[in-house]
Each structure stands twice: as C-alpha cells, then as structure tokens.
Design a protein around this motif. Structure first.
Motif, PDB file in Angstrom:
ATOM      1  N   ILE A 143       0.833  -1.206   0.000  1.00  0.00           N
ATOM      2  CA  ILE A 143       0.000   0.000   0.000  1.00  0.00           C
ATOM      3  C   ILE A 143       0.868   1.256   0.000  1.00  0.00           C
ATOM      4  CG2 ILE A 143      -1.625   1.345   1.381  1.00  0.00           C
ATOM      5  CD1 ILE A 143      -2.946  -1.230   2.218  1.00  0.00           C
ATOM      6  N   LEU A 144       1.951   1.240   0.777  1.00  0.00           N
ATOM      7  CA  LEU A 144       2.861   2.384   0.815  1.00  0.00           C
ATOM      8  C   LEU A 144       3.504   2.615  -0.553  1.00  0.00           C
ATOM      9  CD1 LEU A 144       4.342   4.578   2.377  1.00  0.00           C
ATOM     10  CD2 LEU A 144       6.056   2.875   3.043  1.00  0.00           C
ATOM     11  N   VAL A 145       3.948   1.522  -1.175  1.00  0.00           N
ATOM     12  CA  VAL A 145       4.562   1.636  -2.515  1.00  0.00           C
ATOM     13  C   VAL A 145       3.555   2.201  -3.517  1.00  0.00           C
ATOM     14  CG1 VAL A 145       5.505   0.332  -4.449  1.00  0.00           C
ATOM     15  CG2 VAL A 145       6.230  -0.198  -2.127  1.00  0.00           C
ATOM     16  N   LEU A 146       2.327   1.703  -3.469  1.00  0.00           N
ATOM     17  CA  LEU A 146       1.294   2.191  -4.387  1.00  0.00           C
ATOM     18  C   LEU A 146       0.966   3.654  -4.117  1.00  0.00           C
ATOM     19  CD1 LEU A 146      -1.150  -0.858  -4.502  1.00  0.00           C
ATOM     20  CD2 LEU A 146       0.292  -0.014  -6.357  1.00  0.00           C
ATOM     21  N   ALA A 147       0.978   4.053  -2.847  1.00  0.00           N
ATOM     22  CA  ALA A 147       0.699   5.443  -2.505  1.00  0.00           C
ATOM     23  C   ALA A 147       1.766   6.369  -3.093  1.00  0.00           C
ATOM     24  CB  ALA A 147       0.628   5.610  -0.986  1.00  0.00           C
ATOM     25  N   VAL A 148       3.030   5.996  -2.905  1.00  0.00           N
ATOM     26  CA  VAL A 148       4.131   6.811  -3.443  1.00  0.00           C
ATOM     27  C   VAL A 148       4.092   6.829  -4.966  1.00  0.00           C
ATOM     28  CG1 VAL A 148       6.645   7.007  -3.639  1.00  0.00           C
ATOM     29  CG2 VAL A 148       5.604   6.416  -1.438  1.00  0.00           C
ATOM     30  N   LEU A 149       3.853   5.646  -5.556  1.00  0.00           N
ATOM     31  CA  LEU A 149       3.760   5.557  -7.017  1.00  0.00           C
ATOM     32  C   LEU A 149       2.613   6.407  -7.536  1.00  0.00           C
ATOM     33  CD1 LEU A 149       4.771   4.189  -9.629  1.00  0.00           C
ATOM     34  CD2 LEU A 149       3.158   2.331  -9.182  1.00  0.00           C
ATOM     35  N   GLY A 150       1.467   6.349  -6.856  1.00  0.00           N
ATOM     36  CA  GLY A 150       0.313   7.144  -7.268  1.00  0.00           C
ATOM     37  C   GLY A 150       0.574   8.631  -7.179  1.00  0.00           C
ATOM     38  N   LEU A 151       1.254   9.057  -6.111  1.00  0.00           N
ATOM     39  CA  LEU A 151       1.583  10.479  -5.957  1.00  0.00           C
ATOM     40  C   LEU A 151       2.508  10.941  -7.087  1.00  0.00           C
ATOM     41  CD1 LEU A 151       2.187  10.673  -2.101  1.00  0.00           C
ATOM     42  CD2 LEU A 151       0.309  11.725  -3.351  1.00  0.00           C
ATOM     43  N   CYS A 152       3.522  10.127  -7.391  1.00  0.00           N
ATOM     44  CA  CYS A 152       4.476  10.489  -8.453  1.00  0.00           C
ATOM     45  C   CYS A 152       3.810  10.518  -9.818  1.00  0.00           C
ATOM     46  CB  CYS A 152       5.645   9.511  -8.454  1.00  0.00           C
ATOM     47  SG  CYS A 152       6.689   9.603  -6.983  1.00  0.00           S
ATOM     48  N   LEU A 153       2.962   9.520 -10.096  1.00  0.00           N
ATOM     49  CA  LEU A 153       2.283   9.481 -11.394  1.00  0.00           C
ATOM     50  C   LEU A 153       1.186  10.545 -11.472  1.00  0.00           C
ATOM     51  CD1 LEU A 153       2.088   5.645 -12.085  1.00  0.00           C
ATOM     52  CD2 LEU A 153       3.556   7.352 -13.169  1.00  0.00           C
ATOM     53  N   GLY A 154       0.630  10.932 -10.321  1.00  0.00           N
ATOM     54  CA  GLY A 154      -0.307  12.052 -10.309  1.00  0.00           C
ATOM     55  C   GLY A 154       0.402  13.337 -10.694  1.00  0.00           C
ATOM     56  N   SER A 155       1.637  13.517 -10.190  1.00  0.00           N
ATOM     57  CA  SER A 155       2.446  14.676 -10.569  1.00  0.00           C
ATOM     58  C   SER A 155       2.764  14.643 -12.060  1.00  0.00           C
ATOM     59  CB  SER A 155       3.745  14.688  -9.752  1.00  0.00           C
ATOM     60  OG  SER A 155       4.556  15.787 -10.092  1.00  0.00           O
ATOM     61  N   PHE A 156       3.091  13.451 -12.571  1.00  0.00           N
ATOM     62  CA  PHE A 156       3.329  13.293 -14.007  1.00  0.00           C
ATOM     63  C   PHE A 156       2.080  13.652 -14.812  1.00  0.00           C
ATOM     64  CE2 PHE A 156       2.542  10.441 -17.616  1.00  0.00           C
ATOM     65  CZ  PHE A 156       3.550  10.844 -18.476  1.00  0.00           C
ATOM     66  N   THR A 157       0.909  13.261 -14.306  1.00  0.00           N
ATOM     67  CA  THR A 157      -0.346  13.562 -14.994  1.00  0.00           C
ATOM     68  C   THR A 157      -0.551  15.060 -15.125  1.00  0.00           C
ATOM     69  OG1 THR A 157      -1.349  11.524 -14.161  1.00  0.00           O
ATOM     70  CG2 THR A 157      -2.843  13.242 -14.932  1.00  0.00           C
ATOM     71  N   ASN A 158      -0.285  15.793 -14.055  1.00  0.00           N
ATOM     72  CA  ASN A 158      -0.402  17.254 -14.108  1.00  0.00           C
ATOM     73  C   ASN A 158       0.519  17.846 -15.175  1.00  0.00           C
ATOM     74  OD1 ASN A 158      -2.336  17.956 -12.056  1.00  0.00           O
ATOM     75  ND2 ASN A 158      -0.834  17.392 -10.507  1.00  0.00           N
ATOM     76  N   ALA A 159       1.750  17.343 -15.207  1.00  0.00           N
ATOM     77  CA  ALA A 159       2.709  17.833 -16.204  1.00  0.00           C
ATOM     78  C   ALA A 159       2.267  17.473 -17.614  1.00  0.00           C
ATOM     79  CB  ALA A 159       4.098  17.254 -15.918  1.00  0.00           C
ATOM     80  N   LEU A 160       1.755  16.255 -17.792  1.00  0.00           N
ATOM     81  CA  LEU A 160       1.293  15.800 -19.102  1.00  0.00           C
ATOM     82  C   LEU A 160       0.168  16.691 -19.622  1.00  0.00           C
ATOM     83  CD1 LEU A 160       1.054  13.676 -21.405  1.00  0.00           C
ATOM     84  CD2 LEU A 160      -0.508  12.404 -19.915  1.00  0.00           C
ATOM     85  N   VAL A 161      -0.810  16.955 -18.780  1.00  0.00           N
ATOM     86  CA  VAL A 161      -1.954  17.775 -19.192  1.00  0.00           C
ATOM     87  C   VAL A 161      -1.499  19.182 -19.558  1.00  0.00           C
ATOM     88  CG1 VAL A 161      -4.068  18.874 -18.365  1.00  0.00           C
ATOM     89  CG2 VAL A 161      -3.649  16.455 -17.883  1.00  0.00           C
ATOM     90  N   TRP A 162      -0.641  19.772 -18.735  1.00  0.00           N
ATOM     91  CA  TRP A 162      -0.175  21.136 -18.995  1.00  0.00           C
ATOM     92  C   TRP A 162       0.606  21.211 -20.305  1.00  0.00           C
ATOM     93  CZ3 TRP A 162       4.709  23.431 -19.396  1.00  0.00           C
ATOM     94  CH2 TRP A 162       4.703  24.825 -19.419  1.00  0.00           C
ATOM     95  N   ARG A 163       1.476  20.240 -20.535  1.00  0.00           N
ATOM     96  CA  ARG A 163       2.295  20.265 -21.755  1.00  0.00           C
ATOM     97  C   ARG A 163       1.454  20.044 -23.008  1.00  0.00           C
ATOM     98  NH1 ARG A 163       7.686  17.011 -19.532  1.00  0.00           N
ATOM     99  NH2 ARG A 163       8.047  18.468 -17.815  1.00  0.00           N
ATOM    100  N   LEU A 164       0.492  19.149 -22.933  1.00  0.00           N
ATOM    101  CA  LEU A 164      -0.384  18.939 -24.090  1.00  0.00           C
ATOM    102  C   LEU A 164      -1.164  20.202 -24.407  1.00  0.00           C
ATOM    103  CD1 LEU A 164      -1.844  15.338 -23.546  1.00  0.00           C
ATOM    104  CD2 LEU A 164      -0.132  16.073 -25.216  1.00  0.00           C
ATOM    105  N   HIS A 165      -1.643  20.878 -23.367  1.00  0.00           N
ATOM    106  CA  HIS A 165      -2.401  22.109 -23.605  1.00  0.00           C
ATOM    107  C   HIS A 165      -1.500  23.208 -24.155  1.00  0.00           C
ATOM    108  CE1 HIS A 165      -4.625  25.844 -22.463  1.00  0.00           C
ATOM    109  NE2 HIS A 165      -5.594  25.144 -23.006  1.00  0.00           N
TER     110      HIS A 165
END
Length: 277
Positions: free
Chosen positions: A3-25
């Motif tokens: 669960i801890l690994v998934l939480a950290v992974l989710g936080l990092c990929l959530g940050s990546f998602t924000n960057a992805l959306v901003w760059r595409l726009h």
C-alpha cells in the motif's frame, strides 16, 4: 508495504499527470492552434517541469508531490503567484485510486491478474489526465485516448490468448458496440450537440475495458446517475445552465472505476436480489 509503494507511485504518477496535461495544452492540443514544431521543453520525454505562471524551471524541492505545494503555501517559489489546488488534488486522487484498486481488486493475484492490475494502473493515469482535460477545456484528446485504446485491446488479446478463452474477445466486442456504438448514434442524431466525438472514442476504450452487455449497461447507469446528481444543483440554481455543455467524460470514467472494481459483485447481487439467478 504494498500500500505504501502504491501510494508513493500514485503520488508520483499524479504529478506526471499534471505535467502531461499542462504540456499537451501548451502544445495547443484541441485549441485549434496546435504547434507545428513542439519545443523541447514541452515534450513529454525531454521537457523539464516549470512553473505554469512564470515558466521558471523547478528544482527537486519544488517537485515533491503534495508536500512541496503545502510547504510553499500553494505559491510558486520564484514568482509567488498561486499554484492551482488541482496539482495536489490530482496527486492525492491518483494515489487514492491506486490504493482502492489494490484493496478491492476483483480478479485475484495470479500472474495474469497481476498483469491486468498493472495495465489498470496505467489506465487510471490516462483516465485522470482525460478527466482534468475534459473538466477544464471540455476536450478528450486523442493523444491520450488512442494509447489507452491500444493498451485495452492488448490486454483483451493477451488475456484471451493466455486463458485460451475466445469469449473474452467476443465480450469486449459487445462492450465496444454497446458503448461506442450508442455514443456514435447519439453523436450522429444530434449533430454533436448531445455528445462529443471524444466521448465516442472514449466509449470504444471503455467498452474494451469492461466488456459485455451487463457491464456496459451498468456503466451507463452509473455515469447517468452521477452526471444527473452533479448537474442538479446548477440546474436548480440557474435555468441558463440547461444551455451549457457539460463534460460527460469524467462521469463515464468514474462509472468505469466503479464497474471495473465492483461491477461483478453488483451484478451478482442484483441477480440474487431479484431472483434472476
């Protein structure tokens, strides 16, 4: 530990998602002003994270999911302008979905199921990006939908091949017809006023993912119910809201999460409750 690994992974990929959306726009995806040549700093693979306001390149201490936003008081370290609450919210939501998926995973933990779980986590990242894009700009970019569609199709073929069950492909095809076909019909009948073509493409992806008529109908039910509940306050407060276009993609995606994780249990309960089994 998982669960801890998934939480950290989710936080990092959530940050990546924000960057992805901003760059595409910033690349002009969906704006009608798409850049002919994408600058290096706006590419997904080579671009460095920058402040969306002053465009200053961010350092390591600015990029720690959630904690950096809290530590900086929701403002850029360099220009001191507010940074949207979207950033920590997306990071937390992605981590939460990863943990929820693990705790409620319905397929067991065989080698094949682990593969499906990995695919599902990737799909969640794409769904989160689509949700943000649709909420902010009422658009579901093909740059995100097409890779998700390819991944969903790959999963169907791999699972069917390993399990030696061609019925899986048949159910996926039915799901595509039920969701993608219905949305295409609505798009054609309304000339794009009732539903956008991005929703049609998304329907194809979701049909591949959930498969089968029962799951497709359940998905439509939840999407409609959630959409109605979310729109009701605005409809009561302002009659003019009726004329405004509502982003339907996020409702479809939320309904997909519910059906994918809990659909089998819900359908089973429904059949038993109404003596249909």
């Amino acid at each position: 530990m998982i669960i801890l690994v998934l939480a950290v992974l989710g936080l990092c990929l959530g940050s990546f998602t924000n960057a992805l959306v901003w760059r595409l726009h910033e690349q002009g995806v969906g704006s009608g002003k798409k850049l002919k040549k994408v600058p290096k700093q706006l590419t997904i693979s080579q671009g460095r994270s920058v402040c969306p306001n002053c465009k200053h390149q961010l350092g390591f201490m600015d990029l720690i999911p959630v904690l950096s936003w809290i530590g900086l008081g929701g403002k850029c370290r360099y220009c001191h302008k507010p940074i949207s609450w979207q950033y920590p919210l997306v990071e937390l939501a992605t981590a939460g979905l990863f943990i929820l998926s693990y705790l409620c995973w319905p397929l067991g933990w065989s080698n094949l199921a682990v593969f499906q779980f990995s695919v599902w986590l990737v799909m969640l990242v794409g769904f989160m990006a689509l949700t943000i894009y649709d909420l902010r700009w009422q658009l579901l970019p093909t740059r995100i939908i097409y890779p998700l569609g390819g991944l969903a199709l790959l999963e169907v073929l791999v699972v069917a091949f390993i399990s030696k069950d061609l019925a899986i492909i048949r159910l996926a095809a039915i799901g595509v017809l039920c969701l993608g076909g219905l949305f295409y019909l609505l798009f054609q009948l309304s000339g794009g006023k009732w539903i956008g073509y991005g929703d049609v493409r998304l329907g194809v992806v979701l049909g591949l993912l959930v498969g089968g008529p029962s799951s497709a109908v359940l998905l439509l039910f939840f999407a409609s119910a959630i959409g109605t509940a979310a729109s009701l306050p605005g409809l009561i407060g302002k009659k003019s809201v009726m004329k405004q276009r509502v982003a339907f993609g996020p409702f479809l995606i939320l309904a997909t999460v519910i059906v994918y994780l809990f659909g089998a249990s819900i359908i089973s309960w429904y059949k038993q409750r109404f003596l249909l089994l």
